[in-house]
Design a protein around this motif. Structure first.
Motif, PDB file in Angstrom:
ATOM      1  N   UNK A  21       0.823  -1.201   0.000  1.00 13.36           N
ATOM      2  CA  UNK A  21       0.000   0.000   0.000  1.00 13.36           C
ATOM      3  C   UNK A  21       0.860   1.256   0.000  1.00 13.36           C
ATOM      4  N   UNK A  22       0.271   2.316  -0.525  1.00 13.78           N
ATOM      5  CA  UNK A  22       0.860   3.656  -0.464  1.00 13.78           C
ATOM      6  C   UNK A  22      -0.219   4.560   0.107  1.00 13.78           C
ATOM      7  N   UNK A  23       0.144   5.318   1.135  1.00  8.03           N
ATOM      8  CA  UNK A  23      -0.810   6.229   1.765  1.00  8.03           C
ATOM      9  C   UNK A  23      -0.157   7.586   1.983  1.00  8.03           C
ATOM     10  N   UNK A  24      -0.975   8.622   1.963  1.00  5.90           N
ATOM     11  CA  UNK A  24      -0.507   9.957   2.322  1.00  5.90           C
ATOM     12  C   UNK A  24      -0.844  10.165   3.789  1.00  5.90           C
ATOM     13  N   UNK A  80      21.279   0.799   1.319  1.00  7.52           N
ATOM     14  CA  UNK A  80      20.621   1.676   2.286  1.00  7.52           C
ATOM     15  C   UNK A  80      20.025   0.876   3.443  1.00  7.52           C
ATOM     16  N   UNK A  81      20.309  -0.413   3.461  1.00 11.72           N
ATOM     17  CA  UNK A  81      19.901  -1.280   4.565  1.00 11.72           C
ATOM     18  C   UNK A  81      18.380  -1.320   4.735  1.00 11.72           C
ATOM     19  N   UNK A  82      17.648  -1.335   3.610  1.00 17.58           N
ATOM     20  CA  UNK A  82      16.186  -1.391   3.662  1.00 17.58           C
ATOM     21  C   UNK A  82      15.686  -2.817   3.460  1.00 17.58           C
ATOM     22  N   UNK A  83      14.613  -3.119   4.133  1.00 16.68           N
ATOM     23  CA  UNK A  83      13.932  -4.391   4.002  1.00 16.68           C
ATOM     24  C   UNK A  83      12.558  -4.103   3.409  1.00 16.68           C
ATOM     25  N   UNK A  84      12.066  -4.954   2.544  1.00 18.79           N
ATOM     26  CA  UNK A  84      10.772  -4.708   1.899  1.00 18.79           C
ATOM     27  C   UNK A  84       9.606  -4.718   2.882  1.00 18.79           C
ATOM     28  N   UNK A  85       9.821  -5.199   4.081  1.00 21.74           N
ATOM     29  CA  UNK A  85       8.770  -5.214   5.098  1.00 21.74           C
ATOM     30  C   UNK A  85       8.809  -3.981   6.006  1.00 21.74           C
ATOM     31  N   UNK A  86       9.853  -3.161   5.891  1.00 20.60           N
ATOM     32  CA  UNK A  86       9.954  -1.939   6.693  1.00 20.60           C
ATOM     33  C   UNK A  86       8.842  -0.969   6.320  1.00 20.60           C
ATOM     34  N   UNK A 101       9.789   8.085  -5.862  1.00 17.75           N
ATOM     35  CA  UNK A 101      10.432   7.038  -5.064  1.00 17.75           C
ATOM     36  C   UNK A 101       9.395   6.037  -4.559  1.00 17.75           C
ATOM     37  N   UNK A 102       8.235   6.512  -4.131  1.00 19.82           N
ATOM     38  CA  UNK A 102       7.179   5.614  -3.649  1.00 19.82           C
ATOM     39  C   UNK A 102       6.759   4.633  -4.744  1.00 19.82           C
ATOM     40  N   UNK A 103       6.618   5.128  -5.968  1.00  9.36           N
ATOM     41  CA  UNK A 103       6.249   4.259  -7.085  1.00  9.36           C
ATOM     42  C   UNK A 103       7.300   3.207  -7.366  1.00  9.36           C
ATOM     43  N   UNK A 104       8.546   3.608  -7.324  1.00 10.72           N
ATOM     44  CA  UNK A 104       9.640   2.648  -7.539  1.00 10.72           C
ATOM     45  C   UNK A 104       9.643   1.587  -6.425  1.00 10.72           C
ATOM     46  N   UNK A 105       9.461   2.025  -5.178  1.00 12.66           N
ATOM     47  CA  UNK A 105       9.416   1.078  -4.056  1.00 12.66           C
ATOM     48  C   UNK A 105       8.235   0.115  -4.195  1.00 12.66           C
ATOM     49  N   UNK A 106       7.093   0.647  -4.572  1.00 12.02           N
ATOM     50  CA  UNK A 106       5.899  -0.187  -4.751  1.00 12.02           C
ATOM     51  C   UNK A 106       6.156  -1.251  -5.819  1.00 12.02           C
ATOM     52  N   UNK A 107       6.707  -0.837  -6.936  1.00 13.78           N
ATOM     53  CA  UNK A 107       6.993  -1.788  -8.017  1.00 13.78           C
ATOM     54  C   UNK A 107       8.068  -2.790  -7.610  1.00 13.78           C
ATOM     55  N   UNK A 108       8.933  -2.410  -6.669  1.00 17.78           N
ATOM     56  CA  UNK A 108       9.983  -3.306  -6.174  1.00 17.78           C
ATOM     57  C   UNK A 108       9.462  -4.223  -5.066  1.00 17.78           C
ATOM     58  N   UNK A 109       8.173  -4.139  -4.767  1.00 17.32           N
ATOM     59  CA  UNK A 109       7.575  -5.065  -3.809  1.00 17.32           C
ATOM     60  C   UNK A 109       7.565  -4.593  -2.369  1.00 17.32           C
ATOM     61  N   UNK A 110       7.786  -3.299  -2.154  1.00 21.31           N
ATOM     62  CA  UNK A 110       7.757  -2.785  -0.778  1.00 21.31           C
ATOM     63  C   UNK A 110       6.321  -2.809  -0.265  1.00 21.31           C
ATOM     64  N   UNK A 111       6.140  -3.128   1.009  1.00 22.59           N
ATOM     65  CA  UNK A 111       4.795  -3.370   1.543  1.00 22.59           C
ATOM     66  C   UNK A 111       4.094  -2.138   2.098  1.00 22.59           C
ATOM     67  N   UNK A 112       4.756  -1.340   2.924  1.00 23.29           N
ATOM     68  CA  UNK A 112       4.101  -0.208   3.595  1.00 23.29           C
ATOM     69  C   UNK A 112       4.852   1.074   3.272  1.00 23.29           C
ATOM     70  N   UNK A 113       4.226   1.920   2.458  1.00 25.48           N
ATOM     71  CA  UNK A 113       4.856   3.159   2.006  1.00 25.48           C
ATOM     72  C   UNK A 113       3.933   4.318   2.364  1.00 25.48           C
TER      73      UNK A 113
END
Length: 184
Positions: A21-24, A80-86, A101-113
């Motif tokens: 998800x992506x939220x403001x 940057x020591x990031x985990x996709x579950x962070x 950046x949020x879009x790139x993270x979302x497409x890379x499988x990041x869970x909570x943005x």
């Protein structure tokens, strides 16, 4: 019995994988354990930002005439020591850079943005400040997000400006619930 447990695990695991998800947000105090990411220029982030923020400048996502490849993006997230579950809270000088950046993270499988909807001036007033954390030279962990390739339509002749615009529009579609594909 063990087969039932395995099936239940697979069901819940697949539901978890699908829940990106992506939220403001306007009140990030509720996200105590979130990782803050500053998208401004590196020297600004290193000098003064939200304490313990990671510096991932937008100009580092663009090489020559294109947005960087996902292979390079995964490397960037790893150093940057990031985990996709962070849980990540992204902010910068404007919302468009944060959305890129949020879009790139979302497409890379990041869970909570989360996108922080505050000006830099308000951030300086409302947060404990410190120096930003620059990326490392070596990976300290491997970023394990699953690329959302089913959402990407590849286009070879798109300009960088068009790619950026397409990703920002894609993030807007996620936020408003229409979830479209992105052409990059």
């Amino acid at each position: 019995m063990s087969r039932l447990i395995t099936l239940m695990f697979l069901f819940f695991a697949s539901a978890y994988v699908a829940s990106s998800e992506i939220s403001i947000i306007h009140e990030p105090e509720k996200l105590n354990n979130a990782t803050f990411i500053d998208t401004r220029d590196l020297y600004k982030c290193k000098f003064r930002t939200i304490q313990k923020s990671k510096c991932i400048p937008i100009n580092g996502l663009i090489n020559k005439d294109n947005i960087i490849s996902f292979r390079d993006f995964y490397w960037l997230l790893s150093v940057n020591n990031l985990n996709h579950l962070d849980e990540v809270v992204i902010f910068g000088k404007n919302m468009e850079e944060a959305k890129l950046l949020a879009g790139m993270l979302y497409l890379a499988g990041h869970k909570k943005i989360y996108l922080l909807d505050m000006t830099i001036k308000d951030i300086y007033k409302n947060f404990k400040l410190g120096k930003g954390i620059e990326r490392g030279l070596f990976r300290t962990k491997i970023y394990e997000g699953e690329l959302q390739s089913h959402l990407i339509m590849s286009e070879k002749n798109l300009s960088t400006k068009s790619q950026r615009s397409n990703i920002i529009n894609f993030v807007n579609s996620i936020i408003d619930g229409t979830n479209k594909k992105v052409q990059i």
